[in-house]
Design a protein around this motif. Structure first.
Motif, PDB file in Angstrom:
ATOM      1  N   ARG A  48       0.839  -1.209   0.000  1.00 10.18           N
ATOM      2  CA  ARG A  48       0.000   0.000   0.000  1.00 10.18           C
ATOM      3  C   ARG A  48       0.872   1.256   0.000  1.00 10.18           C
ATOM      4  NH1 ARG A  48      -1.428   3.604   3.463  1.00 10.18           N
ATOM      5  NH2 ARG A  48      -0.467   2.508   5.204  1.00 10.18           N
ATOM      6  N   LYS A  49       1.917   1.267   0.822  1.00  7.56           N
ATOM      7  CA  LYS A  49       2.798   2.433   0.910  1.00  7.56           C
ATOM      8  C   LYS A  49       3.545   2.652  -0.408  1.00  7.56           C
ATOM      9  CE  LYS A  49       4.855   5.878   2.902  1.00  7.56           C
ATOM     10  NZ  LYS A  49       4.083   7.113   3.159  1.00  7.56           N
ATOM     11  N   LEU A  50       4.064   1.576  -0.992  1.00  2.00           N
ATOM     12  CA  LEU A  50       4.784   1.698  -2.263  1.00  2.00           C
ATOM     13  C   LEU A  50       3.856   2.191  -3.367  1.00  2.00           C
ATOM     14  CD1 LEU A  50       6.976  -1.536  -2.139  1.00  2.00           C
ATOM     15  CD2 LEU A  50       7.773   0.827  -1.886  1.00  2.00           C
ATOM     16  N   HIS A  51       2.622   1.721  -3.366  1.00  2.00           N
ATOM     17  CA  HIS A  51       1.636   2.174  -4.351  1.00  2.00           C
ATOM     18  C   HIS A  51       1.364   3.665  -4.171  1.00  2.00           C
ATOM     19  CE1 HIS A  51      -1.658   1.726  -7.206  1.00  2.00           C
ATOM     20  NE2 HIS A  51      -2.390   2.452  -6.390  1.00  2.00           N
ATOM     21  N   GLU A  52       1.218   4.098  -2.932  1.00  2.00           N
ATOM     22  CA  GLU A  52       1.013   5.523  -2.636  1.00  2.00           C
ATOM     23  C   GLU A  52       2.168   6.364  -3.174  1.00  2.00           C
ATOM     24  OE1 GLU A  52       0.545   6.073   1.536  1.00  2.00           O
ATOM     25  OE2 GLU A  52      -1.512   5.285   1.584  1.00  2.00           O
ATOM     26  N   LEU A  53       3.367   5.797  -3.135  1.00  2.72           N
ATOM     27  CA  LEU A  53       4.558   6.514  -3.605  1.00  2.72           C
ATOM     28  C   LEU A  53       4.700   6.452  -5.125  1.00  2.72           C
ATOM     29  CD1 LEU A  53       7.089   5.338  -0.847  1.00  2.72           C
ATOM     30  CD2 LEU A  53       6.094   7.631  -1.096  1.00  2.72           C
ATOM     31  N   GLY A  54       3.780   5.753  -5.794  1.00  2.00           N
ATOM     32  CA  GLY A  54       3.774   5.724  -7.250  1.00  2.00           C
ATOM     33  C   GLY A  54       4.574   4.592  -7.869  1.00  2.00           C
ATOM     34  N   HIS A  55       4.816   3.523  -7.104  1.00  2.00           N
ATOM     35  CA  HIS A  55       5.617   2.410  -7.607  1.00  2.00           C
ATOM     36  C   HIS A  55       4.733   1.237  -8.022  1.00  2.00           C
ATOM     37  CE1 HIS A  55       8.932   4.774  -6.276  1.00  2.00           C
ATOM     38  NE2 HIS A  55       8.632   4.637  -5.006  1.00  2.00           N
ATOM     39  N   HIS A  56       5.192   0.499  -9.029  1.00  2.00           N
ATOM     40  CA  HIS A  56       4.452  -0.649  -9.549  1.00  2.00           C
ATOM     41  C   HIS A  56       4.777  -1.883  -8.701  1.00  2.00           C
ATOM     42  CE1 HIS A  56       3.242   1.383 -13.341  1.00  2.00           C
ATOM     43  NE2 HIS A  56       4.328   2.098 -13.065  1.00  2.00           N
ATOM     44  N   THR A  57       3.733  -2.498  -8.150  1.00  2.00           N
ATOM     45  CA  THR A  57       3.919  -3.618  -7.232  1.00  2.00           C
ATOM     46  C   THR A  57       2.947  -4.751  -7.557  1.00  2.00           C
ATOM     47  OG1 THR A  57       2.274  -2.780  -5.664  1.00  2.00           O
ATOM     48  CG2 THR A  57       4.554  -2.061  -5.338  1.00  2.00           C
ATOM     49  N   TYR A  58       3.291  -5.929  -7.042  1.00  2.00           N
ATOM     50  CA  TYR A  58       2.326  -7.030  -7.000  1.00  2.00           C
ATOM     51  C   TYR A  58       2.675  -7.907  -5.814  1.00  2.00           C
ATOM     52  CZ  TYR A  58      -1.295 -10.197  -8.351  1.00  2.00           C
ATOM     53  OH  TYR A  58      -2.462 -10.939  -8.353  1.00  2.00           O
ATOM     54  N   ARG A  59       1.643  -8.348  -5.103  1.00  2.00           N
ATOM     55  CA  ARG A  59       1.827  -9.135  -3.882  1.00  2.00           C
ATOM     56  C   ARG A  59       1.330 -10.557  -4.093  1.00  2.00           C
ATOM     57  NH1 ARG A  59      -1.257 -10.313   0.509  1.00  2.00           N
ATOM     58  NH2 ARG A  59      -2.984  -9.174  -0.442  1.00  2.00           N
ATOM     59  N   LEU A  60       2.174 -11.521  -3.722  1.00  2.00           N
ATOM     60  CA  LEU A  60       1.838 -12.943  -3.766  1.00  2.00           C
ATOM     61  C   LEU A  60       1.782 -13.445  -2.325  1.00  2.00           C
ATOM     62  CD1 LEU A  60       4.432 -13.801  -6.540  1.00  2.00           C
ATOM     63  CD2 LEU A  60       1.952 -13.706  -6.869  1.00  2.00           C
ATOM     64  N   ASP A  61       0.632 -13.984  -1.923  1.00  2.00           N
ATOM     65  CA  ASP A  61       0.449 -14.418  -0.539  1.00  2.00           C
ATOM     66  C   ASP A  61       0.209 -15.927  -0.492  1.00  2.00           C
ATOM     67  OD1 ASP A  61      -0.172 -13.374   2.373  1.00  2.00           O
ATOM     68  OD2 ASP A  61      -1.696 -14.888   1.917  1.00  2.00           O
ATOM     69  N   GLY A  62       0.791 -16.586   0.493  1.00  2.00           N
ATOM     70  CA  GLY A  62       0.735 -18.029   0.594  1.00  2.00           C
ATOM     71  C   GLY A  62      -0.659 -18.624   0.466  1.00  2.00           C
ATOM     72  N   HIS A  67      -5.200 -21.015  -3.455  1.00  2.00           N
ATOM     73  CA  HIS A  67      -6.561 -21.036  -4.008  1.00  2.00           C
ATOM     74  C   HIS A  67      -6.540 -21.333  -5.508  1.00  2.00           C
ATOM     75  CE1 HIS A  67      -9.194 -19.800  -0.691  1.00  2.00           C
ATOM     76  NE2 HIS A  67      -8.204 -19.041  -0.284  1.00  2.00           N
ATOM     77  N   GLY A  68      -5.390 -21.145  -6.148  1.00  2.00           N
ATOM     78  CA  GLY A  68      -5.326 -21.306  -7.595  1.00  2.00           C
ATOM     79  C   GLY A  68      -4.112 -22.085  -8.042  1.00  2.00           C
ATOM     80  N   LEU A  69      -3.026 -21.354  -8.339  1.00  2.00           N
ATOM     81  CA  LEU A  69      -1.809 -21.948  -8.901  1.00  2.00           C
ATOM     82  C   LEU A  69      -1.344 -23.186  -8.150  1.00  2.00           C
ATOM     83  CD1 LEU A  69       0.620 -21.716 -10.901  1.00  2.00           C
ATOM     84  CD2 LEU A  69       1.725 -20.274  -9.168  1.00  2.00           C
ATOM     85  N   ASN A  70      -1.344 -23.115  -6.825  1.00  2.00           N
ATOM     86  CA  ASN A  70      -0.831 -24.225  -6.019  1.00  2.00           C
ATOM     87  C   ASN A  70      -1.939 -24.961  -5.272  1.00  2.00           C
ATOM     88  OD1 ASN A  70       1.665 -23.567  -6.954  1.00  2.00           O
ATOM     89  ND2 ASN A  70       2.391 -22.605  -5.088  1.00  2.00           N
ATOM     90  N   GLY A  71      -3.140 -24.929  -5.832  1.00  2.00           N
ATOM     91  CA  GLY A  71      -4.274 -25.589  -5.211  1.00  2.00           C
ATOM     92  C   GLY A  71      -4.163 -27.104  -5.163  1.00  2.00           C
ATOM     93  N   ASP A  72      -3.240 -27.666  -5.929  1.00  2.00           N
ATOM     94  CA  ASP A  72      -3.069 -29.118  -5.967  1.00  2.00           C
ATOM     95  C   ASP A  72      -2.037 -29.612  -4.948  1.00  2.00           C
ATOM     96  OD1 ASP A  72      -1.063 -27.739  -7.441  1.00  2.00           O
ATOM     97  OD2 ASP A  72      -0.536 -29.587  -8.502  1.00  2.00           O
ATOM     98  N   LEU A  73      -1.471 -28.695  -4.164  1.00  2.00           N
ATOM     99  CA  LEU A  73      -0.407 -29.083  -3.227  1.00  2.00           C
ATOM    100  C   LEU A  73      -0.916 -29.165  -1.796  1.00  2.00           C
ATOM    101  CD1 LEU A  73       2.484 -26.831  -4.593  1.00  2.00           C
ATOM    102  CD2 LEU A  73       2.030 -29.246  -5.121  1.00  2.00           C
ATOM    103  N   ALA A  74      -0.355 -30.120  -1.036  1.00  2.00           N
ATOM    104  CA  ALA A  74      -0.669 -30.243   0.390  1.00  2.00           C
ATOM    105  C   ALA A  74       0.490 -29.636   1.189  1.00  2.00           C
ATOM    106  CB  ALA A  74      -0.916 -31.710   0.743  1.00  2.00           C
ATOM    107  N   PHE A  75       0.800 -30.202   2.359  1.00  2.00           N
ATOM    108  CA  PHE A  75       1.809 -29.598   3.221  1.00  2.00           C
ATOM    109  C   PHE A  75       2.924 -30.568   3.617  1.00  2.00           C
ATOM    110  CE2 PHE A  75      -1.833 -26.840   3.534  1.00  2.00           C
ATOM    111  CZ  PHE A  75      -1.266 -25.577   3.496  1.00  2.00           C
ATOM    112  N   SER A  76       3.127 -31.595   2.799  1.00  2.00           N
ATOM    113  CA  SER A  76       4.284 -32.461   3.016  1.00  2.00           C
ATOM    114  C   SER A  76       5.548 -31.668   2.671  1.00  2.00           C
ATOM    115  CB  SER A  76       4.204 -33.693   2.107  1.00  2.00           C
ATOM    116  OG  SER A  76       4.342 -33.304   0.745  1.00  2.00           O
TER     117      SER A  76
END
Length: 198
Positions: A48-62, A67-76
């Protein structure tokens, strides 16, 4: 996987060109720590702060990625390693696109974090250890996971019955037991400024 017939097709627009267009350098901010340490909370506020400062960002959260890309994985251990391998490769693409990328993953194994680091040039992987004791994380328990562990409903939980290997030399350490969120955000943003990323 047979890679004999695969050839890399080079483009005419390079990472430096994208960074120039964006007006800042790109990097991967890798937030690691126990569940409940504050990884997601702080990464959200840094973005949020970086966006306010005008920087291009993207956040990837575990959790979001599972929910999507890694939806086929468990926790082994094998699935956790594959989880981080995929995220490392996706993050590399975002950094190549000239974007300041924030990845918030427990990523409990040193070897997996080292692999993610190896995908990027020196200095572009910024490991941020979100430090909090297991007792503090369990008392916060924002998702109710520690209660499930205590009841025996959840297995392979990092820091309890599955290892969490503490980073030995992260670029940044955030102590969420003693720092406010705004102080933590400022510490990370100042690091990016001092290193010439923004």
């Amino acid at each position: 996987m047979n890679q004999k017939n695969i050839t890399w097709h080079e483009g005419k627009v390079q990472k430096a060109d994208r960074q120039h267009l964006n007006g800042h350098k790109s990097a991967l901010l890798w937030f690691t720590g126990l569940s409940g340490s504050g990884k997601s909370t702080i990464s959200v506020e840094v973005e949020r702060k970086l966006h306010e400062l005008g920087h291009h960002t993207y956040r990837l959260d575990g959790d979001n990625i599972r929910h999507g890309l890694n939806g086929d994985l468990a926790f082994s251990e094998e699935d956790r390693t594959e989880n981080i391998r995929r995220i490392g490769e996706v993050s590399k693409l975002f950094v190549d696109a000239g974007i300041i990328t924030l990845a918030a993953f427990i990523s409990p194994y040193k070897k997996d974090r080292a692999f993610a680091r190896s995908l990027l040039p020196d200095g572009e992987f910024i490991e941020i250890y979100i430090q909090a004791s297991i007792e503090t994380c369990a008392s916060r328990d924002p998702k109710g996971l520690y209660k499930k562990v205590k009841k025996g409903e959840l297995k392979n939980f990092s820091g309890i019955d599955s290892p969490y290997e503490i980073p030995q030399s992260p670029e940044i350490v955030i102590d969420t037991e003693n720092q406010r969120i705004d102080e933590s955000v400022l510490q990370i943003v100042n690091y990016l400024k001092n290193k010439g990323f923004i």
